[in-house]
Design a protein around this motif. Sequence first.
Motif, short mmCIF file in Angstrom:
data_model
loop_
_atom_site.label_atom_id
_atom_site.label_comp_id
_atom_site.label_asym_id
_atom_site.label_seq_id
_atom_site.Cartn_x
_atom_site.Cartn_y
_atom_site.Cartn_z
N ASP A 12 7.29 4.97 -6.17
CA ASP A 12 8.30 6.37 -6.29
C ASP A 12 8.21 6.56 -7.83
O ASP A 12 8.44 7.88 -7.81
N GLU A 13 7.84 6.01 -8.64
CA GLU A 13 7.90 6.22 -10.11
C GLU A 13 6.69 7.19 -10.32
O GLU A 13 6.77 8.12 -11.27
N ASP A 14 5.73 6.61 -9.87
CA ASP A 14 4.42 7.45 -10.35
C ASP A 14 3.46 7.18 -9.05
O ASP A 14 2.34 6.25 -9.25
N PRO A 15 3.48 8.06 -8.05
CA PRO A 15 2.52 7.62 -6.88
C PRO A 15 1.23 7.51 -7.13
O PRO A 15 0.39 6.73 -6.78
N GLU A 16 0.59 8.61 -7.87
CA GLU A 16 -0.72 8.53 -8.39
C GLU A 16 -1.24 7.24 -9.17
O GLU A 16 -2.35 6.82 -8.69
N GLY A 40 11.59 -4.32 -3.16
CA GLY A 40 10.85 -3.54 -3.74
C GLY A 40 9.28 -4.29 -4.13
O GLY A 40 9.29 -5.46 -4.11
N VAL A 41 8.40 -3.57 -4.28
CA VAL A 41 7.21 -3.86 -4.60
C VAL A 41 6.63 -2.96 -6.11
O VAL A 41 7.03 -1.77 -6.03
N SER A 42 6.29 -3.66 -6.95
CA SER A 42 5.81 -2.99 -8.21
C SER A 42 4.42 -3.46 -8.70
O SER A 42 3.97 -4.54 -8.42
N LEU A 43 3.62 -2.42 -9.12
CA LEU A 43 2.38 -2.55 -9.52
C LEU A 43 2.21 -2.29 -11.03
O LEU A 43 2.58 -1.14 -11.49
N LEU A 44 1.82 -3.22 -11.90
CA LEU A 44 1.90 -3.10 -13.53
C LEU A 44 3.12 -2.54 -13.88
O LEU A 44 3.19 -1.88 -14.81
N GLY A 45 4.15 -3.05 -13.20
CA GLY A 45 5.67 -2.91 -13.66
C GLY A 45 6.30 -1.70 -13.01
O GLY A 45 7.35 -1.20 -13.75
N HIS A 46 5.30 -0.88 -12.32
CA HIS A 46 5.75 0.49 -11.98
C HIS A 46 5.94 0.54 -10.31
O HIS A 46 5.13 -0.10 -9.77
N LEU A 86 0.86 -1.10 0.15
CA LEU A 86 -0.15 -0.15 -0.12
C LEU A 86 0.85 1.19 0.00
O LEU A 86 0.28 2.44 -0.37
N GLY A 87 2.28 1.12 0.14
CA GLY A 87 2.85 2.53 0.15
C GLY A 87 3.00 3.05 1.60
O GLY A 87 3.92 4.17 1.79
#
Length: 248
Positions: free
Chosen positions: A72-76, A63-69, A54-55
């Motif tokens: 930190d890369e795109d919080p929104e 680390g953790v990625s959602l849909l490859g991101h 959940l951050g």
Amino acid sequence: MNDTPVLQIERLTGGYSLGRPVLHNIEFQVSPGEMVGLIGLNGAGKSTTMKHILGLMTPHQGGVSLLGHTRDEDPEAYQAALAFVPESPLLYDELTVREHMEFAARAYNVASEVYEERAAALLKLFRMEEKADSLSLHLSKGMKQKVMIMCAFIARPSLYVIDEPFLGLDPLGIRSLLDFMMDLKRSGASILLSSHILSTIENYCDRFVVLHQGSVIAQGTLEEIAQAAGMPGATLEDIFYNLVKGGD
């Protein structure tokens, strides 16, 4: 079906103190249209894992990625890709059931006409139509849990993170929830589900991740973890008991 994981956790080590991590090199993934059961004893690290997803916590490493991101890369975009149902309902006392759902819909930019359709269906599914305009202050614990669930399902993110959703629900509520999660799964949504009621989730989850003392000690389909435990044909509950007993 797209084989790219919706959720990818790699070498995740983390916790509340740098010197004493709760999680130790956690690795697993959730694929599109898959329901994965995250199971473990109290204190195994399930809630800590979810907080990292959940951050709410920063990994010590991995680390953790959602849909490859990553977040930190795109919080929104990261937060928009998931919805969370907590173990304990957290509601605003002076908002009605309907107002909670409207608030959730606006947070996820759900169009008004889509919201109206989904809200009506969810209120009917969970038999909350008569309570739609009641303040949450006046709801039972089980009804509050239903509100949390409906707020999460108003959105259609790629991943649902659901923590002990059956607590406080009546048998019809549990069945409605399970059936609805299966519908979401068939539509391509992914679900990470944590529950102690192993006999209930055994026939619904595609795979299981067994956490014990902050480490993954088994993962795979029921058949795969049964083979790993040397218990082919055993129930999830019996397999789990054997695995954690042997891991102490």
